[in-house]
Enzyme design. Sequence first.
Site, mmCIF file in Angstrom:
data_model
loop_
_atom_site.group_PDB
_atom_site.id
_atom_site.type_symbol
_atom_site.label_atom_id
_atom_site.label_comp_id
_atom_site.label_asym_id
_atom_site.label_seq_id
_atom_site.Cartn_x
_atom_site.Cartn_y
_atom_site.Cartn_z
ATOM 1 N N ASN A 1 0.857 -1.191 0.000
ATOM 2 C CA ASN A 1 0.000 0.000 0.000
ATOM 3 C C ASN A 1 0.893 1.241 0.000
ATOM 4 O O ASN A 1 1.903 1.290 0.714
ATOM 5 C CB ASN A 1 -0.856 0.002 1.281
ATOM 6 C CG ASN A 1 -1.531 1.353 1.525
ATOM 7 O OD1 ASN A 1 -2.452 1.717 0.794
ATOM 8 N ND2 ASN A 1 -1.070 2.096 2.519
ATOM 9 N N GLU A 2 0.511 2.227 -0.789
ATOM 10 C CA GLU A 2 1.233 3.508 -0.821
ATOM 11 C C GLU A 2 2.747 3.272 -0.709
ATOM 12 O O GLU A 2 3.414 3.790 0.197
ATOM 13 C CB GLU A 2 0.719 4.464 0.264
ATOM 14 C CG GLU A 2 -0.712 4.888 0.009
ATOM 15 C CD GLU A 2 -1.213 6.077 0.844
ATOM 16 O OE1 GLU A 2 -0.494 6.535 1.748
ATOM 17 O OE2 GLU A 2 -2.319 6.545 0.554
ATOM 18 N N TYR B 1 -7.516 11.995 -1.560
ATOM 19 C CA TYR B 1 -8.337 12.530 -0.469
ATOM 20 C C TYR B 1 -8.735 13.968 -0.772
ATOM 21 O O TYR B 1 -7.927 14.745 -1.303
ATOM 22 C CB TYR B 1 -7.563 12.481 0.854
ATOM 23 C CG TYR B 1 -7.481 11.088 1.429
ATOM 24 C CD1 TYR B 1 -8.526 10.563 2.164
ATOM 25 C CD2 TYR B 1 -6.353 10.289 1.211
ATOM 26 C CE1 TYR B 1 -8.467 9.271 2.692
ATOM 27 C CE2 TYR B 1 -6.293 8.999 1.726
ATOM 28 C CZ TYR B 1 -7.354 8.496 2.470
ATOM 29 O OH TYR B 1 -7.291 7.221 2.979
ATOM 30 N N GLU C 1 -8.718 4.259 -1.789
ATOM 31 C CA GLU C 1 -8.826 5.233 -0.701
ATOM 32 C C GLU C 1 -9.302 6.539 -1.301
ATOM 33 O O GLU C 1 -8.634 7.096 -2.191
ATOM 34 C CB GLU C 1 -7.492 5.421 0.032
ATOM 35 C CG GLU C 1 -7.100 4.215 0.875
ATOM 36 C CD GLU C 1 -5.856 4.437 1.721
ATOM 37 O OE1 GLU C 1 -5.569 5.583 2.110
ATOM 38 O OE2 GLU C 1 -5.166 3.422 1.975
HETATM 39 O O1 AHR Z 1 -6.875 6.131 5.415
HETATM 40 C C1 AHR Z 1 -5.837 6.612 6.217
HETATM 41 C C2 AHR Z 1 -4.465 6.441 5.591
HETATM 42 O O2 AHR Z 1 -4.342 7.260 4.479
HETATM 43 C C3 AHR Z 1 -4.125 5.063 5.080
HETATM 44 O O3 AHR Z 1 -3.677 4.215 6.066
HETATM 45 C C4 AHR Z 1 -3.034 5.347 4.107
HETATM 46 O O4 AHR Z 1 -2.938 4.390 3.084
HETATM 47 C C5 AHR Z 1 -3.364 6.740 3.594
HETATM 48 O O5 AHR Z 1 -2.271 7.554 3.575
#
Ligand code: AHR
Length: 520
Positions: free
Chosen positions: A196-197, A263, A320
Amino acid sequence: MKIVRMSALAAGVMAAFASMPGLAEVSVSIEAAKPGPLISKYVYGQFAEHLGTGIYGGLWVGPESAIPNTHGWRNDVVAALKDLHVPVVRWPGGCFADQYHWRDGIGAQAQRPVRINSNWGGVDEDNAVGTHEFLELVEQLGADAYINGNLGSGSVQEMAEWVEYLTAGGKSSLAALRASNGHPAPYNVAFFGIGNEAWGCGGNMTVEQYASEYKRYASFVHAAPGSGTQFIAAGGHDDDTSWTDYLSAKAQGRMDGISFHYYTSPGADSKGKYGATGFDESRWIWTLQQTRRMEGFITGNVARMDQHDKQNKLALVVDEWGTWYDAEEGSRSGFLAQQNSLRDAMVAALNFHIFHAHADRVRMTSIAQMVNVLQAMIRTDGGRMVLTPTYHAFKMYVPFQDASSVPVRLGNNPQYTHGGVSMPAVSASAARGKDGKLYLALVNTNPGEAAEVAVDVDGAGAVSASGTILTAAAMDAHNTFAAPDAVRPAPFAASASGGKLVLKLPAKAIVVVSVQAATP
Ligand code: AHR
């Protein structure tokens, strides 16, 4: 135009609407005869990380808890989530995934080690929720599992053994271990993520480094034949398409999808706050404008995939997304607790429309996160639970799960402008549901002006529409434990008058209706 049935709430907003003179009529033309790609149910996926009270407290209370539960999972939260038809849950992270070692979470609870969750608040992680508990949760929900493996601090062998433990049958010792822990049958794991990331908390790698790691992992991590598990690579974020570009062009080994994260931030207000509530219109429009950037980001990533994957084998997995505000005052550092308002429901709906428009590539998403963390569906406090406006948006859009997308053309759509930011006031999306009905979703982003929307289907007009509306008096209206129904959907219906169907959208509203087309 005639509204035939309406709730008290909708009647109230309509009355306010009736006094607004001179509204332009927006036209929505649904091309029902030209169905497009399927909107996978997985587009409505959820994410549950070992973060704050996202799992412990919010979902898991343990079998001995006084809070009613089934094998440790709270009954109230599970029942509410079942109403969303949650199709898939991603677990255990996020950043946590790359510090998680699966053997910590199997076997007798009392013997499981306690680790420090260094990503999220440095709290003790007692591993009460592990593989078997998570897979019981998805079974209770009727969902599929998306398990995210540890590439950052794990090893190829560890991940290969986890997948074998999960999916193998026959004489495998790992299958026998699984059986001894209570589950003789192989688990169904629909999706498995390789890290992840990786550009950040997952190991601070370049895409070249990650691609090389991926090749190694993909060489050894195998789901049992016939298990159907799809493998998802950790991809890029925001406006950076280089990960999708490089991975879709160069990565080797089985790969079914590439993840993407974005986000939405409201931007700082004059006091430097990124508040979840108490914001003014400049933060409203900025948030909606920021979330609409998802369209460009997806288009950019899909263009890279189209270039390198002409057969459309790879999915773009937006695993996400959602809003990220200042943490709620008084909440524990690193727990990412935030309030959720009507603005969040609008963010969700606008993103749904973007995902629907890219249904051929965006075949799974998971909002961050399901309970108590970031843009949550549900918030809890001890034994209490409250449903958020985002929950209601997800519920209204259930008919779009596994529906066939249908093109929609918007005409005469006014711009909503405030403080130098501007966007089309109305957003629309349509689909033919699994039940055969034609569904139309509309969002009026303007918090100060209603909109009238004239609907036609294949140029032949429409007879009636009925469904639900979500709106409220204030932009930051939200639900609390004291007032849990401040924002809730109300029935919405309209019938054609003079052969024309016009839907009256109040300011800042989401409407999802099934439309009855006129017989040609
Ligand atoms: O959703 C919170 C965090 O945001 C996750 O753990 C990460 O993958 C992202 O940076």
